[in-house]
Design an enzyme around this catalytic site. Structure first.
Site, PDB file in Angstrom:
ATOM      1  N   GLU A  70       0.810  -1.221   0.000  1.00  0.00           N
ATOM      2  CA  GLU A  70       0.000   0.000   0.000  1.00  0.00           C
ATOM      3  C   GLU A  70       0.833   1.256   0.000  1.00  0.00           C
ATOM      4  OE1 GLU A  70      -0.683  -2.552   2.094  1.00  0.00           O
ATOM      5  OE2 GLU A  70      -2.707  -3.205   1.559  1.00  0.00           O
ATOM      6  N   PHE A  93      -9.433  -1.769   2.853  1.00  0.00           N
ATOM      7  CA  PHE A  93     -10.119  -1.419   4.104  1.00  0.00           C
ATOM      8  C   PHE A  93      -9.402  -0.186   4.664  1.00  0.00           C
ATOM      9  CE2 PHE A  93     -11.131  -5.808   3.522  1.00  0.00           C
ATOM     10  CZ  PHE A  93     -12.347  -6.047   4.153  1.00  0.00           C
ATOM     11  N   ASP A  95      -8.850   0.572   7.492  1.00  0.00           N
ATOM     12  CA  ASP A  95      -7.982   0.134   8.591  1.00  0.00           C
ATOM     13  C   ASP A  95      -6.524  -0.037   8.142  1.00  0.00           C
ATOM     14  OD1 ASP A  95     -10.383  -1.274  10.534  1.00  0.00           O
ATOM     15  OD2 ASP A  95     -10.739  -1.157   8.395  1.00  0.00           O
ATOM     16  N   HIS A 139     -10.615  -4.537  10.692  1.00  0.00           N
ATOM     17  CA  HIS A 139     -11.321  -4.438   9.403  1.00  0.00           C
ATOM     18  C   HIS A 139     -12.704  -3.800   9.577  1.00  0.00           C
ATOM     19  CE1 HIS A 139      -8.327  -7.410   8.124  1.00  0.00           C
ATOM     20  NE2 HIS A 139      -8.736  -7.285   6.884  1.00  0.00           N
TER      21      HIS A 139
HETATM   22  C1  LIG Z   1      -2.165  -4.210   4.845  1.00  0.00           C
HETATM   23  C2  LIG Z   1      -3.164  -5.134   4.257  1.00  0.00           C
HETATM   24  N1  LIG Z   1      -3.413  -5.084   2.935  1.00  0.00           N
HETATM   25  C3  LIG Z   1      -4.323  -5.900   2.389  1.00  0.00           C
HETATM   26  C4  LIG Z   1      -5.018  -6.788   3.140  1.00  0.00           C
HETATM   27  C5  LIG Z   1      -6.090  -7.669   2.526  1.00  0.00           C
HETATM   28  N2  LIG Z   1      -5.604  -9.020   2.399  1.00  0.00           N
HETATM   29  C6  LIG Z   1      -5.822  -9.933   3.365  1.00  0.00           C
HETATM   30  S1  LIG Z   1      -5.094 -11.373   3.046  1.00  0.00           S
HETATM   31  C7  LIG Z   1      -4.486 -10.818   1.585  1.00  0.00           C
HETATM   32  C8  LIG Z   1      -3.667 -11.712   0.729  1.00  0.00           C
HETATM   33  C9  LIG Z   1      -2.485 -12.230   1.458  1.00  0.00           C
HETATM   34  O1  LIG Z   1      -1.755 -13.072   0.657  1.00  0.00           O
HETATM   35  P1  LIG Z   1      -0.546 -13.886   1.223  1.00  0.00           P
HETATM   36  O2  LIG Z   1       0.335 -12.977   2.004  1.00  0.00           O
HETATM   37  O3  LIG Z   1       0.058 -14.614   0.100  1.00  0.00           O
HETATM   38  O4  LIG Z   1      -1.204 -14.877   2.280  1.00  0.00           O
HETATM   39  P2  LIG Z   1      -2.237 -16.076   1.985  1.00  0.00           P
HETATM   40  O5  LIG Z   1      -3.592 -15.490   2.048  1.00  0.00           O
HETATM   41  O6  LIG Z   1      -1.929 -16.644   0.672  1.00  0.00           O
HETATM   42  O7  LIG Z   1      -2.003 -17.022   3.100  1.00  0.00           O
HETATM   43  C10 LIG Z   1      -4.864  -9.511   1.367  1.00  0.00           C
HETATM   44  C11 LIG Z   1      -4.518  -8.702   0.184  1.00  0.00           C
HETATM   45  C12 LIG Z   1      -4.742  -6.809   4.524  1.00  0.00           C
HETATM   46  N3  LIG Z   1      -5.412  -7.621   5.352  1.00  0.00           N
HETATM   47  N4  LIG Z   1      -3.809  -5.984   5.052  1.00  0.00           N
END
Ligand SMILES: Cc1ncc(C[n+]2csc(CCOP(=O)(O)OP(=O)(O)O)c2C)c(N)n1
Ligand SMILES: [Mg+2]
Lengths: 337, 322
Positions: A70, A93, A95, A139
């Site tokens: 981000e 979000f 947050d 969230h």
């Molecule tokens: C700072 C932030 N950005 C975006 C998100 C939304 N989000 C939650 S899980 C995710 C994907 C995460 O992917 P990865 O790190 O590969 O973990 P996996 O879900 O594959 O275990 C995203 C974009 C978040 N929770 N926090």
């Protein structure tokens, strides 16, 4: 005019503005989806499907899925805005602003002023806020008061599909950085939305109900609760004015003061935490400039001073719902009788 | 290989418990009994267990939004975890955290995390505590492939290295961040990234418990011995959608099925230990039955347990009276 959901209204605003102006691009995490993946492309259109269909129409050069970074991509949107594009970045979000706030409040917000008026930063950051999804502490927050606090940022809080389309189009056409707050519990809310593009000017409150007994000033999703309460109470002989300020920055202080003065009994409804939120801001404004018109102390209906809890049993208590608004209206009105 | 018979039984029990736990949560979510955002770890068990088998109460881990497996591997109580996911008062976090914030500091489990990239800086802090207090402890951040791109993760690599911290970054690369392929989102390679910061870095097949266990041993011994941080890139597969409710249409249609049939970590573990004559099938079958019964019991009790009430809403915001 036709019935559309809040989700569809936002999608339509993005589509029409992208059609109108080639410089409008959108970016965010999985706003299309499937990038580099073997299966369906445009698989999500954002986690709640708000941007679905835009990538197939405009291509990946104008609908940019980003890595989870981000600070990088929100900052890139700001930099692109300062150099000729009109980006709409999605901060999934609100947050998550913690990992990119510098690019928003120290960079985007201050360019114009710090650079002696020479910069124009027409960036929009669309972001999801609010409780009710059982999405827990990281969230579910509101946080718009934090952004409202920063000179140089504009903050829009559309309360229904009509507002969402008109305010988003204004956000995109506006030459200042705008933070556009979408309540996650409203995406399926339906309402009449004109098919053609239209912009709702910032800083002009919408008076959604007119009454004599009390004035309810509510923000974002809370406007709907306030309308419901006003409709219910009108059948019981209590008539309320309801004010939707639409934007917290700029804030339509004139309409707020006028409508507060008309009834002299004010309830401010804000889903944000109670310290330094929009309710305290509006209450202070009225206390300062319309104190002599007040017939009862102002009541604030807000979330409590705690993080948003996960358990539905607690989250339901957390949200400033219609019951609390009704009780507050009865209290300010009751004072006079 | 220095895994005793007890270790092997323990490793299998933990992995099976995670699998049963996640399958049960999936079923309960599908039936509408669990609210909120739930991210399941099924398929990735060998990573959490392969690392946490080397840890004890001195050690800390930080997890991600996909945190149930790390919790169980680090010894959190699965019953209290299930209560938490159901939002019950006697949940591991009093029902206030839920799936995405499940934690037990007393077990060195610093929390699942709703913020991608939230964990790596925290484990630098845990490693600093261990180093300063001379506990001999190490700290591990589990990070997704998506989370590996977050600025906080890179900053943590640098900090861990310049402070020579007993920290380990475990990149669990299940191929996707939500819908987005790690083959697109990750520039360079995870191993090169680690090496770029001067850390020893290796890749390992996350379907192979024994391979994970071995690289984990090296990294953890190095950290405990004052040799500083390292990075491990674990290639794995998530079986369910990104979160519950995601149909995962961005994956190849047979991707998960093929992996389950050929590379499932529990299946491979069983094959390996039975073929080598280390454990017999009956002992493993017994663990399967126990795990299933245990999780069924957790679900039944969680469903029947009381919810928190109004007087719980404002507690625990601060430590001192407010
Ligand atoms: C700072 C932030 N950005 C975006 C998100 C939304 N989000 C939650 S899980 C995710 C994907 C995460 O992917 P990865 O790190 O590969 O973990 P996996 O879900 O594959 O275990 C995203 C974009 C978040 N929770 N926090
Ligand atoms: Mg991943």
């Amino acid at each position: 005019m036709s019935k559309k959901t809040y989700r569809q209204a936002i999608n339509e605003a993005l589509r029409q503005e992208m059609e109108r102006d080639e410089r409008v691009i959108i970016m965010g995490e999985d706003i299309a989806g499937g990038l580099g993946s073997p299966g369906e492309q445009d698989a999500w259109g954002g986690p709640l499907g708000v941007t679905k269909g835009l990538m197939p129409k405009f291509g990946r050069d104008r609908v940019l899925d980003t890595p989870i970074t981000e600070s990088g991509f929100i900052g890139a949107a700001v930099g692109a805005a300062a150099t000729g594009l009109r980006p709409v970045a999605e901060l999934m979000f609100v947050d998550f602003f913690g990992v990119c706030f510098d690019q928003i409040f120290n960079q985007a917000a201050k360019f114009k002023y710090m650079f002696g008026g020479k910069a124009v930063t027409p960036v929009v950051i669309r972001t999801m806020y609010g409780a009710g999804f059982r999405a827990a502490s990281q969230h579910s927050q509101c946080l718009y008061p934090v952004f409202t606090h920063i000179p140089g940022l504009k903050v829009a809080l559309p309360s229904n599909p009509y507002e969402a389309k008109g305010l988003l189009i204004q956000s995109i056409r506006d030459d200042d950085p705008v933070i556009f707050f979408e309540h996650k519990a409203m995406y399926d809310l339906e309402g009449e939305v004109p098919d053609e593009p239209y912009a709702i000017p910032f800083g002009e409150a919408n008076v959604t109900r007119e009454g004599d007994d009390a004035t309810i000033i509510a923000f974002g999703r809370m406007v709907n609760f306030a309308n419901d309460v006003a409709d219910k109470l009108s059948k019981q002989g209590i008539s309320c004015t309801v004010v939707d300020p639409r934007t917290t920055s700029p804030l339509d202080t004139e309409t707020i003061l006028e409508t507060a003065a008309e009834t002299g009994r004010v309830v401010v409804v804000d889903e944000a935490h109670p310290r330094c939120n929009m309710a305290t801001d509006v209450a202070a404004l009225i206390a300062q400039d319309a104190f002599d018109k007040l017939k009862a102390p102002i009541k604030m209906v807000t979330a409590p001073h705690c993080p948003v809890p996960f358990s539905p049993a607690l989250e339901d208590l957390y949200i400033p719902g219609p019951d609390k608004i009704e009780a507050a209206v009865r209290a300010v009105v009751g004072k006079a009788h | 290989m220095q895994l005793s018979r007890d270790d092997l039984l323990q490793a299998y029990r933990r992995m099976r418990l995670i699998r049963e736990f996640e399958d049960a949560v999936h079923d309960e979510f599908s039936a509408g009994n669990i609210p909120g955002f739930v991210h399941l770890y099924a398929g990735e068990e060998a990573s959490a267990v392969g690392f946490c088998m080397h840890l004890d109460e001195r050690d800390a881990i930080a997890s991600t939004h996909r945190g149930h497996g790390h919790c169980i591997a680090k010894g959190c109580d699965e019953r209290a975890m299930m209560f938490e996911i159901f939002g019950k008062k006697d949940g591991l976090c009093g029902g206030k955290g839920g799936s995405m914030h499940i934690a037990d500091l007393s077990k060195g489990m610093m929390g699942a995390n709703g913020i991608v990239g939230g964990g790596p800086p925290l484990i630098c802090g845990a490693a600093l505590s261990a180093k300063t207090l001379k506990t001999g402890g190490v700290a591990i951040a589990f990070v997704g492939d998506g989370g590996s791109n977050q600025g906080t993760t890179f900053e943590s690599y640098n900090l861990a290295k310049v402070w020579n911290l007993p920290a380990i970054f475990v990149i669990e690369d299940n191929g996707y961040a939500e819908t987005t392929s790690s083959s697109w989102s990750v520039a360079g390679s995870q191993v090169d990234r680690g090496k770029g910061f001067g850390m020893p870095a290796v890749q390992v097949d996350g379907s192979d418990f024994f391979a994970v266990w071995e690289v984990a041993r090296e990294a953890i011994e190095r950290a405990r011995g004052g040799g500083g941080p390292s990075l491990v890139h674990v290639k794995c597969m998530r079986y369910y959608g990104h979160f519950e409710g995601d149909a995962a249409t961005y994956k190849a249609p047979d991707e998960v099925a093929r992996y389950k049939a050929t590379k499932d970590p529990l299946m491979l573990f069983r094959q390996r230990v039975t073929e080598a004559g280390l454990l017999d099938g009956q002992a493993l079958d017994a663990i399967d039955r126990e795990a299933k019964a245990r999780i069924e019991q957790c679900v039944a009790e969680a469903k029947a347990a009381p919810l928190p009430t109004e007087k719980d809403l404002l507690t625990d915001v601060y430590t001192s009276p407010y």
